[in-house]
Design a protein around this motif. Structure first.
Motif, PDB file in Angstrom:
ATOM      1  N   ILE A 195       0.822  -1.209   0.000  1.00 41.41           N
ATOM      2  CA  ILE A 195       0.000   0.000   0.000  1.00 41.41           C
ATOM      3  C   ILE A 195       0.858   1.262   0.000  1.00 41.41           C
ATOM      4  O   ILE A 195       1.986   1.272   0.486  1.00 41.41           O
ATOM      5  CB  ILE A 195      -0.969   0.043   1.202  1.00 41.41           C
ATOM      6  N   VAL A 196       0.297   2.303  -0.574  1.00 44.04           N
ATOM      7  CA  VAL A 196       0.828   3.662  -0.462  1.00 44.04           C
ATOM      8  C   VAL A 196      -0.136   4.436   0.426  1.00 44.04           C
ATOM      9  O   VAL A 196      -1.338   4.469   0.153  1.00 44.04           O
ATOM     10  CB  VAL A 196       0.948   4.347  -1.837  1.00 44.04           C
ATOM     11  N   ARG A 197       0.385   5.017   1.484  1.00 42.26           N
ATOM     12  CA  ARG A 197      -0.452   5.759   2.428  1.00 42.26           C
ATOM     13  C   ARG A 197      -0.234   7.257   2.248  1.00 42.26           C
ATOM     14  O   ARG A 197       0.898   7.724   2.139  1.00 42.26           O
ATOM     15  CB  ARG A 197      -0.125   5.356   3.867  1.00 42.26           C
ATOM     16  N   HIS A 198      -1.336   8.013   2.216  1.00 44.26           N
ATOM     17  CA  HIS A 198      -1.297   9.470   2.132  1.00 44.26           C
ATOM     18  C   HIS A 198      -1.778  10.026   3.470  1.00 44.26           C
ATOM     19  O   HIS A 198      -2.945   9.837   3.847  1.00 44.26           O
ATOM     20  CB  HIS A 198      -2.192   9.966   0.996  1.00 44.26           C
ATOM     21  N   LEU A 199      -0.894  10.716   4.178  1.00 49.33           N
ATOM     22  CA  LEU A 199      -1.213  11.234   5.510  1.00 49.33           C
ATOM     23  C   LEU A 199      -1.894  12.598   5.399  1.00 49.33           C
ATOM     24  O   LEU A 199      -1.501  13.449   4.606  1.00 49.33           O
ATOM     25  CB  LEU A 199       0.055  11.339   6.341  1.00 49.33           C
ATOM     26  N   TRP A 200      -2.894  12.814   6.230  1.00 48.05           N
ATOM     27  CA  TRP A 200      -3.777  13.980   6.171  1.00 48.05           C
ATOM     28  C   TRP A 200      -3.448  14.950   7.290  1.00 48.05           C
ATOM     29  O   TRP A 200      -3.257  14.552   8.457  1.00 48.05           O
ATOM     30  CB  TRP A 200      -5.213  13.504   6.299  1.00 48.05           C
ATOM     31  N   ASN A 201      -3.375  16.226   6.959  1.00 49.93           N
ATOM     32  CA  ASN A 201      -3.196  17.266   7.961  1.00 49.93           C
ATOM     33  C   ASN A 201      -4.559  17.877   8.258  1.00 49.93           C
ATOM     34  O   ASN A 201      -5.170  18.499   7.385  1.00 49.93           O
ATOM     35  CB  ASN A 201      -2.221  18.333   7.443  1.00 49.93           C
ATOM     36  N   ARG A 202      -5.028  17.723   9.472  1.00 49.92           N
ATOM     37  CA  ARG A 202      -6.372  18.199   9.807  1.00 49.92           C
ATOM     38  C   ARG A 202      -6.458  19.719   9.850  1.00 49.92           C
ATOM     39  O   ARG A 202      -7.551  20.283   9.729  1.00 49.92           O
ATOM     40  CB  ARG A 202      -6.807  17.602  11.149  1.00 49.92           C
ATOM     41  N   THR A 203      -5.335  20.379  10.026  1.00 51.32           N
ATOM     42  CA  THR A 203      -5.351  21.839  10.061  1.00 51.32           C
ATOM     43  C   THR A 203      -5.452  22.419   8.656  1.00 51.32           C
ATOM     44  O   THR A 203      -6.295  23.271   8.381  1.00 51.32           O
ATOM     45  CB  THR A 203      -4.090  22.376  10.759  1.00 51.32           C
ATOM     46  N   THR A 204      -4.605  21.946   7.757  1.00 53.08           N
ATOM     47  CA  THR A 204      -4.618  22.462   6.385  1.00 53.08           C
ATOM     48  C   THR A 204      -5.668  21.781   5.523  1.00 53.08           C
ATOM     49  O   THR A 204      -5.975  22.268   4.436  1.00 53.08           O
ATOM     50  CB  THR A 204      -3.243  22.275   5.732  1.00 53.08           C
ATOM     51  N   GLN A 205      -6.203  20.641   5.991  1.00 57.51           N
ATOM     52  CA  GLN A 205      -7.174  19.870   5.212  1.00 57.51           C
ATOM     53  C   GLN A 205      -6.584  19.450   3.868  1.00 57.51           C
ATOM     54  O   GLN A 205      -7.235  19.541   2.823  1.00 57.51           O
ATOM     55  CB  GLN A 205      -8.465  20.671   5.011  1.00 57.51           C
ATOM     56  N   GLU A 206      -5.353  18.985   3.920  1.00 59.22           N
ATOM     57  CA  GLU A 206      -4.671  18.512   2.718  1.00 59.22           C
ATOM     58  C   GLU A 206      -3.832  17.284   3.066  1.00 59.22           C
ATOM     59  O   GLU A 206      -3.442  17.089   4.218  1.00 59.22           O
ATOM     60  CB  GLU A 206      -3.742  19.599   2.146  1.00 59.22           C
ATOM     61  N   PHE A 207      -3.539  16.456   2.048  1.00 52.67           N
ATOM     62  CA  PHE A 207      -2.558  15.400   2.225  1.00 52.67           C
ATOM     63  C   PHE A 207      -1.172  16.030   2.222  1.00 52.67           C
ATOM     64  O   PHE A 207      -0.870  16.897   1.399  1.00 52.67           O
ATOM     65  CB  PHE A 207      -2.676  14.364   1.103  1.00 52.67           C
ATOM     66  N   VAL A 208      -0.336  15.585   3.148  1.00 50.24           N
ATOM     67  CA  VAL A 208       0.946  16.268   3.325  1.00 50.24           C
ATOM     68  C   VAL A 208       2.153  15.384   3.056  1.00 50.24           C
ATOM     69  O   VAL A 208       3.232  15.885   2.779  1.00 50.24           O
ATOM     70  CB  VAL A 208       1.058  16.853   4.756  1.00 50.24           C
ATOM     71  N   SER A 209       2.015  14.052   3.152  1.00 49.72           N
ATOM     72  CA  SER A 209       3.165  13.184   2.926  1.00 49.72           C
ATOM     73  C   SER A 209       2.683  11.771   2.638  1.00 49.72           C
ATOM     74  O   SER A 209       1.506  11.442   2.851  1.00 49.72           O
ATOM     75  CB  SER A 209       4.102  13.176   4.144  1.00 49.72           C
ATOM     76  N   THR A 210       3.589  10.952   2.147  1.00 51.09           N
ATOM     77  CA  THR A 210       3.251   9.562   1.845  1.00 51.09           C
ATOM     78  C   THR A 210       4.304   8.634   2.430  1.00 51.09           C
ATOM     79  O   THR A 210       5.456   9.026   2.657  1.00 51.09           O
ATOM     80  CB  THR A 210       3.154   9.319   0.327  1.00 51.09           C
ATOM     81  N   ASP A 211       3.891   7.405   2.690  1.00 49.28           N
ATOM     82  CA  ASP A 211       4.826   6.336   3.017  1.00 49.28           C
ATOM     83  C   ASP A 211       4.238   5.034   2.476  1.00 49.28           C
ATOM     84  O   ASP A 211       3.162   5.030   1.865  1.00 49.28           O
ATOM     85  CB  ASP A 211       5.134   6.271   4.518  1.00 49.28           C
TER      86      ASP A 211
END
Length: 779
Positions: A195-211
């Protein structure tokens, strides 16, 4: 294991005991993650006589729960979608986390929401009295639907029926990450997914990084299938591990439906307008909203609420928005929901989707009164008929508008550049372009989604798809369809451009935060041959979109807060001729465009015809903070909630606070274009009454006040600029907006001298601007 493992007797005995416990007397390899930690495999209980599940069992929606490491650790759970095709297996999911206090020590299923679903009613096109999900085919009796969509019957095996269907849905405030498969295997009942995971920033409401990581799940079923095991057996439950972020976590998956996602659609209709509960399509089959979405694996429940909304033959965008935001049913829980309205008419539009920045992709409407043309490619029985008297055409419109609310684009606005065809999300004008006298519209329309759109509906992240979350267009170009699209040698998103056509955008080179900004868009035939092109040079009707790059270098797709769809009018451009229009870019579906000081770029993309998309060169706008006291005051007023929306709709509706701010803006700053724009919004709104058709709350017209504000807007500026401001505050889908005609009438009374004088030429230019708003002409 052999004695050469190098372990002492006690250590080896402990290791063998550990291995035996987790392998369940089955031989299993040891696997270690990148950090050297043992990856514990799925638990297979020896007391159950089981066999591997057929791969078709995996297909559908699952509640995925991660084991909590401590009683005070976060609860992580979400929706996982596994799509099994004839030669494919795709996995995606959206995970939500929260702190629970007091801690929950035992795993627990969230209550399906909404559940049960109210009786859909006689016009629903669903299963009366059914629970969320119901029968995929709805009223048509089609029990296959999307349950087996794309699955080879030979690999299905025995798939237990679930006692009820539901779709894990959680608060947006708890959203944590999205994942999708990047390769998988299924062997011996064990599903292993990279899997590729996209981490979410609740403050900016955007995906910020992947692992990246590995999800391993074991699916076993009893050798003997009993009645109880068909509903509650192991094949409805998988266990395993998730190895990601340097740790290994036990996980449990519980199947919730053989379909992938669900949504409750509330339908309201104006009196004497007919919602197409079902329609006979070109193939001779019967289709419903429910059955069309079932082809994409969606479980849609259609519920009619009110079918006698008081009559209004010509609703404005502001009235439609008020109707939607103030009078939808309140439904508890986090289940997905969408509002569809069957209204009267709005010019030549077939339908419209509302994408306000406050509640994005909130709802959509179809217009019953608009008439189909009399062209030979229109079915004889449909020619000249109102849309709601042609059920197949109206059903397609409503499903299409709902698709926009689920963040589906017209094909050529998508970076993956899917082909133009006759499927649901193609523009009506394009579908008509494929029609012939032998196979006329709407019989030629396909009541299915293209493969690209189907993949997006199933696998794109929740913020991209769920109504009311991210704005229209968000996610396209990076996460778009949830899974990587195949890339050939042409790459992704290549325009079909045409060197014989030139698209240009003219905007101010500088602006300050809060300033009202407009642009002039022109399409010019630079070839030596005539060209037939669209006349929809605005941000509201699907052909034109702005690509905005702010200083942080992200890309935003800018369209109007109301996105309309209908047939595509065209004009013939002779060599050297242009078609043009003025648009406002101050406030779009993304909110105020220029809120961040720095260098911004804007480019336009226009669908010229069914086969051609052209782009303009980028223009640069350097945005600064307000400097003078007047600019500071203007900025404070235009950034007030409700003011930008009023400027985009050309009406403050029932927002009296916005009205008061617009009044101050107009009276104190009419010498600026921003103050004049505020005055024109007031002139447009107060010239006509405003009706809340359900509440019967009517704002009476105030023609004297409207005339005063119009005078403020016209004073001190050229006729051409005044007309340009008037057409930009009028909602582009409202060709009959009073402010445009009133502005030209007032300017005419002020024009002095003949047509050859400077004043006469200025007024002639203003007339051209107004004419191009109503129906752009080749010049």
């Amino acid at each position: 294991m052999d004695n050469d493992c190098g372990c002492g007797n006690d250590a080896r005995a402990a290791h063998d005991s550990h291995h035996s416990h987790h392998a369940g007397h089955h031989s299993a390899p040891l696997e270690f993650d990148a950090g050297g930690q043992l990856v514990v495999g799925p638990v297979i209980r020896p007391e159950l006589l089981t066999r591997p599940c057929p791969i078709g069992t995996l297909d559908g929606s699952w509640l995925l729960e991660l084991e909590r490491r401590t009683v005070f650790g976060p609860e992580v759970r979400g929706a996982m979608r596994i799509e099994v095709g004839t030669s494919s297996l795709r996995v995606s999911g959206d995970m939500y986390s929260r702190r629970v206090f007091p801690p929950v020590l035992e795993p627990r299923l969230p209550i399906p929401s909404p559940f049960p679903v109210p009786d859909p009613g006689p016009l629903a096109g669903g299963v009366p009295g059914g629970v969320a999900g119901g029968t995929p085919g709805g009223d048509t009796g089609d029990t296959g639907g999307a349950d087996t969509q794309g699955i080879d019957p030979g690999i299905l095996g025995e798939i237990p029926s679930l006692s009820f269907r539901w779709y894990p849905a959680f608060p947006a405030s708890e959203y944590s990450w999205y994942f999708r498969s990047n390769g998988s295997t299924y062997s011996g009942g064990t599903l292993t997914v990279q899997i590729v995971r996209h981490l979410w920033n609740r403050t900016t409401q955007e995906f910020v990084s992947t692992d990246t990581g590995t999800l391993t799940l074991s699916c076993r079923r009893p050798l003997v299938v009993t009645t109880a095991s068909r509903f509650l057996g192991p094949s409805d439950r998988m266990t395993g591990t998730l190895s990601i972020g340097g740790s290994v976590t036990d996980v449990t998956a519980r199947k919730t439906s053989p379909m992938y996602r669900g949504c409750r659609i509330e339908v309201d209709a104006m009196v004497n307008r007919v919602f197409p509960a079902s329609a006979t399509i070109g193939s001779g089959a019967t289709a419903t909203v429910r059955s069309v979405y079932a082809t994409a694996g969606w479980d849609v429940t259609v519920v009619t609420d009110e079918i006698n909304v008081p009559n209004d033959n010509d609703l404005t965008n502001a009235e439609l928005a008020t109707l939607m935001t103030g009078h939808r049913q309140t439904v508890p829980g986090e289940g997905w929901r969408l509002w569809l309205f069957v209204g009267s008419s709005q010019g030549g539009l077939f339908g419209i989707m509302f994408d306000d920045d406050t509640v994005p992709r909130e709802g959509a409407a179809g217009f019953a009164d608009v008439q189909l043309g009399n062209d030979a490619f229109i079915a004889a029985s449909a020619r000249g008929r109102p849309l709601d008297e042609v059920p197949a055409a109206f059903l397609r419109t409503l499903v299409h508008e709902a698709g926009h609310a689920f963040n589906l684009w017209h094909p050529k606005h998508d970076v993956h550049n899917p082909g133009i065809g006759i499927e649901i999300m193609n523009q009506t004008g394009d579908v008509m372009g494929f029609a012939t006298a032998a196979n006329p519209y709407p019989n030629n329309a396909a009541f299915v989604f293209s493969d690209h759109d189907r993949t997006s509906l199933i696998h794109s992240p929740d913020p991209q798809v769920r109504p009311g979350w991210k704005n229209f267009g968000w996610g396209h170009g990076n996460l778009s369809a949830g899974l990587p699209a195949p890339v050939d040698v042409a790459g992704l998103g290549g325009d079909t451009g045409d060197d014989g056509l030139e698209l240009t955008v003219t905007m101010p080179a500088q602006a300050y935060v809060g300033e009202y900004v407009t642009a002039e868009v022109a399409l010019t035939n630079v070839s030596d041959q005539p060209r037939t092109v669209t006349t929809l040079i605005n941000l509201s009707e699907g052909d034109l979109v702005f690509l905005h790059t702010p200083p942080d270098r992200t890309v935003q797709h800018l369209v109007d807060v109301a996105v309309g769809c209908g047939p595509r009018p065209t004009v013939v451009l002779q060599p050297g001729e242009s078609v043009r229009n003025h648009v406002q870019v101050f406030f779009t579906n993304q909110g105020v465009t220029f809120t961040e000081p720095g260098r911004h770029t804007v480019a336009a993309q226009l669908e010229v015809d069914p086969l051609t998309t052209v782009r303009s060169a980028s223009v640069t706008v350097d945005v600064r903070g307000p400097a003078s006291a007047a600019e500071v005051d203007i900025s404070a007023k235009t950034l007030t909630p409700g003011v930008g929306r009023a400027m985009a709709l050309g009406d403050f509706a029932t927002d009296e606070s916005a009205r008061a701010v617009l009044t101050e803006l107009a009276e104190q700053h009419s010498d600026t274009d921003t103050g004049a724009a505020g005055a024109l919004v007031l002139a447009n709104a107060l010239t006509r009454p405003f009706t809340d058709v359900r509440a019967q709350d009517v704002r009476a017209a105030a023609p004297d006040d409207a005339a005063r504000f119009l005078d403020l807007a016209l004073t001190g500026r050229s006729a051409e600029r005044a007309a340009a401001l008037a057409v930009t505050v009028a909602s582009p889908t409202e060709r009959n907006a009073p402010v445009v005609a009133d502005t030209i009438a007032a300017l005419k009374s002020r024009a002095k001298g003949g047509a050859r004088t400077a004043a006469g030429k200025d007024f002639a230019a203003a007339q051209r601007v107004a004419a191009d708003f109503v129906e752009p002409q080749a010049r």
